[in-house]
Design a protein around this motif. Sequence first.
Motif, PDB file in Angstrom:
ATOM      1  N   ASN A  97     -11.885  -1.934 -73.010  1.00  0.00           N
ATOM      2  CA  ASN A  97     -12.281  -0.776 -73.838  1.00  0.00           C
ATOM      3  C   ASN A  97     -13.764  -0.473 -73.685  1.00  0.00           C
ATOM      4  O   ASN A  97     -14.164   0.679 -73.555  1.00  0.00           O
ATOM      5  N   ILE A  98     -14.564  -1.525 -73.729  1.00  0.00           N
ATOM      6  CA  ILE A  98     -16.025  -1.327 -73.648  1.00  0.00           C
ATOM      7  C   ILE A  98     -16.409  -0.765 -72.275  1.00  0.00           C
ATOM      8  O   ILE A  98     -17.189   0.193 -72.173  1.00  0.00           O
ATOM      9  N   THR A  99     -15.862  -1.337 -71.225  1.00  0.00           N
ATOM     10  CA  THR A  99     -16.277  -0.896 -69.878  1.00  0.00           C
ATOM     11  C   THR A  99     -15.779   0.526 -69.590  1.00  0.00           C
ATOM     12  O   THR A  99     -16.476   1.312 -68.954  1.00  0.00           O
ATOM     13  N   GLU A 100     -14.607   0.827 -70.108  1.00  0.00           N
ATOM     14  CA  GLU A 100     -14.097   2.189 -69.912  1.00  0.00           C
ATOM     15  C   GLU A 100     -15.004   3.202 -70.631  1.00  0.00           C
ATOM     16  O   GLU A 100     -15.345   4.250 -70.091  1.00  0.00           O
ATOM     17  N   ARG A 137     -18.269   3.692 -68.780  1.00  0.00           N
ATOM     18  CA  ARG A 137     -18.126   4.625 -67.633  1.00  0.00           C
ATOM     19  C   ARG A 137     -18.077   6.064 -68.124  1.00  0.00           C
ATOM     20  O   ARG A 137     -18.715   6.949 -67.571  1.00  0.00           O
ATOM     21  N   GLN A 138     -17.333   6.285 -69.184  1.00  0.00           N
ATOM     22  CA  GLN A 138     -17.221   7.642 -69.743  1.00  0.00           C
ATOM     23  C   GLN A 138     -18.603   8.144 -70.208  1.00  0.00           C
ATOM     24  O   GLN A 138     -19.028   9.244 -69.852  1.00  0.00           O
ATOM     25  N   ASP A 139     -19.286   7.325 -70.991  1.00  0.00           N
ATOM     26  CA  ASP A 139     -20.564   7.761 -71.571  1.00  0.00           C
ATOM     27  C   ASP A 139     -21.639   7.950 -70.506  1.00  0.00           C
ATOM     28  O   ASP A 139     -22.319   8.969 -70.465  1.00  0.00           O
ATOM     29  N   VAL A 140     -21.791   6.948 -69.661  1.00  0.00           N
ATOM     30  CA  VAL A 140     -22.921   6.943 -68.734  1.00  0.00           C
ATOM     31  C   VAL A 140     -22.640   7.816 -67.506  1.00  0.00           C
ATOM     32  O   VAL A 140     -23.462   8.672 -67.133  1.00  0.00           O
ATOM     33  N   ALA A 146     -18.467  -2.512 -65.452  1.00  0.00           N
ATOM     34  CA  ALA A 146     -18.194  -1.080 -65.641  1.00  0.00           C
ATOM     35  C   ALA A 146     -18.605  -0.239 -64.445  1.00  0.00           C
ATOM     36  O   ALA A 146     -17.852   0.636 -64.002  1.00  0.00           O
ATOM     37  N   PHE A 147     -19.791  -0.492 -63.922  1.00  0.00           N
ATOM     38  CA  PHE A 147     -20.335   0.393 -62.883  1.00  0.00           C
ATOM     39  C   PHE A 147     -20.257  -0.189 -61.477  1.00  0.00           C
ATOM     40  O   PHE A 147     -20.468   0.525 -60.495  1.00  0.00           O
ATOM     41  N   PRO A 192     -23.564  -1.282 -75.810  1.00  0.00           N
ATOM     42  CA  PRO A 192     -22.165  -1.704 -75.692  1.00  0.00           C
ATOM     43  C   PRO A 192     -21.721  -2.822 -76.630  1.00  0.00           C
ATOM     44  O   PRO A 192     -20.536  -2.928 -76.927  1.00  0.00           O
ATOM     45  N   ILE A 193     -22.655  -3.637 -77.124  1.00  0.00           N
ATOM     46  CA  ILE A 193     -22.230  -4.702 -78.051  1.00  0.00           C
ATOM     47  C   ILE A 193     -22.715  -4.415 -79.478  1.00  0.00           C
ATOM     48  O   ILE A 193     -22.691  -5.291 -80.333  1.00  0.00           O
TER      49      ILE A 193
END
Lengths: 85, 331
Positions: free
Chosen positions: B23-26, B29-32, B61-62, B225-226
């Motif tokens: 969830n966090i990595t997705e 990616r969406q935000d950044v 994520a990236f 993210p955290i």
Amino acid sequence: MEVEEITIREKVKDYIQQATFIDKDKIRDDSLIFKEGYFDSMGFVLLITFLEENFNIKTNDSDLVEENFESINSITNFILRKKNN
Amino acid sequence: MDQKRAFSKDLIVLRDIESVINNITEKLRQDVLIDFKRSGGVVGISGGIDSSVCLALAAKAFGHEKVLGVIMPEKDSSPESEELAIELAKKFKVKTVKEDITGALTGFRCYERRDEAVKRVFPEYDPNTYKMKIGIRQSGLFSNLPPVFTLTIIDKEGKQQDKILHISEYLQIVAASNFKQRSRMSILYYHAESLHYAVIGTPNKHEQEQGFFVKYGDGGADVMPIGNLYKSQVYQLAEYLEVPASIIERTPTTDTYTAVQTQEEFFYQLPFNLMDIYWYGYENGYTPGEVAGVMGETETRVEALFKNFERKRRTTDYLRMPPIREYYRFM
């Protein structure tokens, strides 16, 4: 009540009213000023500085207990004890 | 309607860590990449658990080649911080750059302004022979009285002296020390802008909500993210992501003052595992009685603790607020 005690009490009450923007009539001498959230930690440090500068007392680590600061009554008694020591 | 679960010590344990990480990595990616239209992320790494988890999440994520780890020591930093940051970057195959900010801090007169205030408290203090730190009086958290700050100096022989800090010295020492976090934020944005990356902020939930960050310093970032994770959950993620054990096992420190200082002694006053569960109870509306029973505490003490939490949150609202600009609206 002695004149000195009345003066101290009024000075403390004025300071608390100015520092917290709370109506003077709403703060009773036995209101629990910390329990009721009138002061935050910065406010507490400012209060200690005010007491030391205005009443010529020195606060030690062991003085920092609820019984000495919880209300105007306890602050007044704390100052009187300090001044008489 | 969801039934509120009975209070227990393991309410905040993450059950499906992999899906939390996904969830966090997705979202990263969406935000950044999609919303901010940046190509990757810059993370300031200190060898601490929070920045290590953020770097690992960003790499996941990236892709590791789209992340830059920035190590920003200064003359008061522990050498261990840099060693651990390098170990971490190697582990996740992330490129690093080292930026020593001592010169910038000297330019801001960070050390001079801080030491000037320390000397007003302890005239014998010499920054070349003494170490210093700010702490809080430890007994306070279960009391209605807010904590007061103390200044500690330690000489070469290890002899320690403590004094209660008065307001002007406390404020000057903190304001001067905050140059460190704000200088780091400037360096991070330099690298982010020169690479067209975003700055990945590292504060966790407690730091955010209790105000244990510097406004426009470590609180200055594009994403965090955290920022909604309890410290014990950050540790769970660290284990799962295989952050080096040397980092996981390290006691969290502020690495801000010359004397070693844990985050617990400087700010939190409770071990993280206890802080997490009490904070969960407080913010989810459990009564002091419900929490006290499980934690083996008295209701009065937990009530005082919750009041402390409330005070902390209220008095640090200012730190979390963006600049207010609604002063006049042209119609």
